[in-house]
Design an enzyme around this catalytic site. Structure first.
Site, PDB file in Angstrom:
ATOM      1  N   ASP A   1      -0.929  -7.269  14.462  1.00  0.00           N
ATOM      2  CA  ASP A   1      -0.691  -8.710  14.515  1.00  0.00           C
ATOM      3  C   ASP A   1      -1.711  -9.411  13.622  1.00  0.00           C
ATOM      4  O   ASP A   1      -2.893  -9.011  13.566  1.00  0.00           O
ATOM      5  CB  ASP A   1      -0.834  -9.235  15.943  1.00  0.00           C
ATOM      6  CG  ASP A   1       0.413  -8.991  16.780  1.00  0.00           C
ATOM      7  OD1 ASP A   1       1.349  -8.363  16.260  1.00  0.00           O
ATOM      8  OD2 ASP A   1       0.435  -9.417  17.945  1.00  0.00           O
TER       9      ASP A   1
ATOM     10  N   ASN B   1       2.013  -2.419  11.704  1.00  0.00           N
ATOM     11  CA  ASN B   1       2.440  -3.221  12.857  1.00  0.00           C
ATOM     12  C   ASN B   1       1.328  -4.016  13.524  1.00  0.00           C
ATOM     13  O   ASN B   1       1.485  -4.460  14.665  1.00  0.00           O
ATOM     14  CB  ASN B   1       3.111  -2.332  13.907  1.00  0.00           C
ATOM     15  CG  ASN B   1       4.092  -3.084  14.768  1.00  0.00           C
ATOM     16  OD1 ASN B   1       4.600  -4.133  14.370  1.00  0.00           O
ATOM     17  ND2 ASN B   1       4.368  -2.570  15.950  1.00  0.00           N
TER      18      ASN B   1
ATOM     19  N   GLU C   1       9.488  -2.690  20.219  1.00  0.00           N
ATOM     20  CA  GLU C   1       8.383  -2.841  19.258  1.00  0.00           C
ATOM     21  C   GLU C   1       7.135  -3.369  19.944  1.00  0.00           C
ATOM     22  O   GLU C   1       6.028  -2.878  19.753  1.00  0.00           O
ATOM     23  CB  GLU C   1       8.830  -3.769  18.120  1.00  0.00           C
ATOM     24  CG  GLU C   1       7.774  -3.996  17.045  1.00  0.00           C
ATOM     25  CD  GLU C   1       6.913  -5.216  17.316  1.00  0.00           C
ATOM     26  OE1 GLU C   1       5.735  -5.215  16.913  1.00  0.00           O
ATOM     27  OE2 GLU C   1       7.426  -6.163  17.948  1.00  0.00           O
TER      28      GLU C   1
ATOM     29  N   HIS D   1       0.867  -1.178   0.000  1.00  0.00           N
ATOM     30  CA  HIS D   1       0.000   0.000   0.000  1.00  0.00           C
ATOM     31  C   HIS D   1       0.902   1.226   0.000  1.00  0.00           C
ATOM     32  O   HIS D   1       1.965   1.232   0.639  1.00  0.00           O
ATOM     33  CB  HIS D   1      -0.932  -0.002   1.205  1.00  0.00           C
ATOM     34  CG  HIS D   1      -1.862   1.164   1.241  1.00  0.00           C
ATOM     35  ND1 HIS D   1      -2.504   1.629   0.110  1.00  0.00           N
ATOM     36  CD2 HIS D   1      -2.253   1.976   2.255  1.00  0.00           C
ATOM     37  CE1 HIS D   1      -3.253   2.664   0.435  1.00  0.00           C
ATOM     38  NE2 HIS D   1      -3.122   2.893   1.723  1.00  0.00           N
TER      39      HIS D   1
ATOM     40  N   GLU E   1      11.309  -5.224  14.429  1.00  0.00           N
ATOM     41  CA  GLU E   1      10.445  -6.344  14.782  1.00  0.00           C
ATOM     42  C   GLU E   1      11.157  -7.322  15.705  1.00  0.00           C
ATOM     43  O   GLU E   1      12.326  -7.651  15.513  1.00  0.00           O
ATOM     44  CB  GLU E   1       9.980  -7.076  13.518  1.00  0.00           C
ATOM     45  CG  GLU E   1       8.928  -6.333  12.719  1.00  0.00           C
ATOM     46  CD  GLU E   1       7.552  -6.385  13.355  1.00  0.00           C
ATOM     47  OE1 GLU E   1       7.436  -6.850  14.505  1.00  0.00           O
ATOM     48  OE2 GLU E   1       6.590  -5.954  12.709  1.00  0.00           O
TER      49      GLU E   1
ATOM     50  N   ASP F   1      -2.902   9.817   3.758  1.00  0.00           N
ATOM     51  CA  ASP F   1      -3.266   8.755   2.817  1.00  0.00           C
ATOM     52  C   ASP F   1      -4.517   9.163   2.064  1.00  0.00           C
ATOM     53  O   ASP F   1      -5.579   9.367   2.662  1.00  0.00           O
ATOM     54  CB  ASP F   1      -3.506   7.449   3.583  1.00  0.00           C
ATOM     55  CG  ASP F   1      -3.611   6.240   2.668  1.00  0.00           C
ATOM     56  OD1 ASP F   1      -3.761   6.419   1.446  1.00  0.00           O
ATOM     57  OD2 ASP F   1      -3.557   5.104   3.184  1.00  0.00           O
TER      58      ASP F   1
END
Length: 698
Positions: A413, A411, A473, A348, A468, A371
């Site tokens: 999950d 980020n 993080e 993206h 990561e 965006d």
């Protein structure tokens, strides 16, 4: 006989002379006849007033300069500027000017030269100017001269005090003045830099920007606030809520417009928008981003294109991407989310813009994400940002604007759920993948342009999140979870049971079009007992948004793996399997899921890659000369064992060449972009850079 007020014959704004000091000399409109005046706020500029009848007397004559902005100019709102010419002041003293000022620079018998400084927060756009003259300390007649020409006043990132100020001026050569760049597109492992001509200095761009801003809800008094303005730009570049620039489309049906892959720059889009006064068909995220960069750089806001590979679309504000599977290990739609289904885009593209954030605590200025791609609404409209990258990285989700959505993009999950009739929820969590989303965030490196490769790539992932797997993080993500009510429920649910079989889906990075590839899963049984495994392997074509297009090949079965042993599952895919099922950008998704019967351990993984097409090779002389014909050769090889149609007939595996001659009109570095399309092959491009010399420099 008493003096009459000075009579102004004409005013010359010195547009070309002022443009150099204001870093606006590359705008085409400055070099037209008559030239346009394009200035930056807070920066002094000079103009000449021609008088009729008599000489200016600083002791008795008053010259007042009035600047007007918008429909109803008003000094209190900052849309009207009034400055009396001061004949006794030699220079401006304020480093960060808060008001309009005028000083006398020169005086001749029939003219005066005046220097003006605008406020550092002046509204950005089109201004008009008037000259009022009168005799001091009298009630005599005031004469008025309305200048017929309009002037543009832009943001000034070179001037300290402007909210968009960037202290490293060298970076402004890239983020404001560079009119050709790259946009990284494609899945992780095979993304490539796509050339894009921003063209912010084209004569059509500033008028198009004014049309756009006139259709936003930003009132005249707020046109100098870059926070308000970039949020409005993210809204008006898409046409979902208003009379915006581009209509988005992702289904491959572009017959009534232009395919997104056919665009190579912003200027044709903005020219069409300016001409038709309606939305242009069609755009996708990287096209929206290219246009946003053009608009921001034209207005003077430092901007860069940002590509996030493996990008989450969190539709329900849970900071997770949730995928659901039935008892047969087949993926099903999200049955619990009334707000829309989460998805993962192969990539993206959005924008970062540079500015201070006086509305936030200290430390949250710098790059801000915006965006223009319509994904989710924000405050009722399809707009996003500006989200401070510092806030995204820290998990500070309470700060404006749209920090949670941007954080999830890079980020979140990935959580997988499988039907479980025995569970209170009807599903149990089978996997939580912490590292799948936001594999890498890319932009073009400053000052470098590689026409044939990716040496100009810059990895900015750690500007969005800590590395990561590090404690930093996880802490920042958990900080965001604590501030998001819905996310608390998703992250607090229990994890899967113990696992004693390991699975590994091998990555596929690059497959040249026309070649075979193989989906491979490596399995190791670490238990002391045999295990029975039910597995599904599949390969399919997808749109870059992650939406499935066609199933290319699929296999499933159940087998036994001995205690302590290793096995390998594979699925072979040939060109005959996939060539007829590729969609735009040729992205493939391979997917594997397996369940261990004895322990109910379930594992799933997927991988995206791009089937690569050839590039166009451009050859020509190392240097070319202004005004002289230059011959270039364009060539590429058909990689397919089939004829290409809807173009000049190209036979299977044939190399084709085309010679073209052009005459350059300007000296300097010329970046050339070429494209090719056919029924079987689209989105084929190439680029090259040539140095063009003036005839005297040969």
């Amino acid at each position: 006989m008493a003096k009459s007020a000075l009579l102004v014959e004409w005013v010359h704004l010195n547009p070309r002379e002022n443009a150099t000091a204001h870093h606006t000399d590359r705008f085409e409109a400055v070099h037209l006849e008559p030239p346009k005046t394009i200035l930056r706020r807070g920066q002094p500029f000079t103009f000449k007033i021609r008088l009729v009848g008599r000489e200016y007397d600083p002791n008795s004559d008053n010259i007042r300069v009035v600047f007007n902005f918008g429909q109803t100019p008003h000094t209190v709102k900052g849309t009207k500027g009034v400055a009396d010419v001061n004949p006794n002041k030699a220079s401006f003293s304020e480093e960060q000017p808060e008001q309009w000022e005028a000083i006398l620079k020169e005086k001749d018998t029939d003219s005066v030269t005046v220097e003006i400084q605008s406020p550092i927060d002046a509204p950005v756009g089109i201004w008009t100017m008037e000259i009022e003259t009168k005799i001091k300390q009298t009630a005599g007649r005031t004469r008025l001269f309305r200048h017929p020409e309009k002037m543009y006043i832009l943001f000034n990132p070179w001037r300290k005090g402007d909210v968009v100020y960037m202290s490293d001026e060298h970076l402004l050569d890239e983020y404001v003045l560079n009119d050709v760049g790259k946009i990284w597109v494609g899945p992780h492992g095979s993304a490539r830099g796509r050339h894009w001509i921003f063209g912010q200095f084209d004569e059509s761009v500033l008028p198009a920007c004014m049309l756009m801003l006139g259709r936003t809800n930003v009132v005249d008094a707020n046109r100098g606030n870059p926070i308000r303005l970039v949020r409005a730009i993210s809204k008006i570049v898409n046409s979902n809520d208003d009379q915006g620039v581009l209509m988005g489309r992702w289904d491959g049906k572009y017959e009534d417009g232009t395919s997104p892959s056919a665009w190579t720059g912003s200027v044709p889009i903005l020219q069409e928008y300016l001409r038709s006064k309606k939305e242009v068909c069609y755009g996708q995220c990287w096209v929206f981003s290219g246009v946003v960069t053009t608009v921001c750089r034209a207005l003077g806001i430092p901007s860069r294109v940002v590509s996030n590979l493996v990008s989450a679309h969190d539709a329900n504000a849970s900071l997770t991407v949730d995928k659901y599977y039935n008892l047969e290990n087949e993926e099903i739609d999200d049955p619990t989310n009334p707000m829309g289904e989460d998805s993962i885009w192969n990539y993206h593209v959005w924008n970062d813009v540079w500015m201070a954030r006086p509305d936030l605590p200290k430390g949250y200025g710098g790059w801000q994400a915006i965006d223009a791609t319509p994904q989710e609404t924000s405050e009722g409209f399809y707009q996003c940002g500006p989200a401070s990258l510092e806030a995204v990285k820290a998990g500070a989700v309470s700060y404006n604007y749209d920090v949670p959505f941007v954080l999830a993009e890079v980020n979140a999950d990935l959580i997988r759920w499988k039907e479980d009739p025995a569970s209170e929820l009807g599903y149990e969590k089978i996997e939580s993948h912490k590292y799948h989303i936001g594999r890498v965030v890319l932009t073009k490196a400053p000052w470098i342009f590689d026409p044939n490769g990716d040496k100009d790539i810059q990895d900015i992932t750690e500007q969005y999140k800590a590395k990561e797997g590090t404690e930093a993080e996880r802490l920042s993500l958990m900080n965001a979870v604590r501030g998001t009510e819905r996310a608390k429920r998703f992250y607090s649910l229990p994890s899967a049971a113990s696992e004693d079989v390991s699975f590994d889906l091998e990555d596929i990075e690059r497959v040249p079009i026309g070649e075979n590839f193989k989906v491979t899963v490596k399995i190791e049984n670490k238990a002391k007992e045999d295990r029975n495994i039910q597995a599904v392997l599949s390969a399919g074509s997808v749109f870059y948004t992650g939406v499935k297009a066609h199933c290319v090949k699929k296999a499933s079965g159940t087998f036994k793996i001995r205690a302590g042993s290793k096995e390998e599952l594979s699925l072979s895919v040939t060109p005959d399997d996939y060539l007829g099922k590729l969609v735009e950008y040729c992205i493939m998704k391979v997917y594997a899921i397996a369940t261990v019967t004895e322990t109910r351990q379930t594992w799933a993984e997927e991988d995206d890659f791009q089937v690569l097409k050839p590039s166009i090779d451009i050859q020509g002389p190392k240097t070319i000369t202004v005004g002289k014909p230059a011959s270039l050769t364009f060539s590429f090889k058909n990689p397919l064992k089939m004829k290409l149609q809807n173009c000049k007939d190209i036979q299977p595996l044939e190399t084709v060449r085309l010679e073209k001659t052009f005459v350059p009109s300007l000296s300097g570095s010329i970046k050339l972009v070429s494209t090719f399309t056919s029924k079987e092959l689209t989105d084929v491009s190439g680029a090259s850079v040539f140095e063009c010399l003036d005839e005297d420099d040969e």
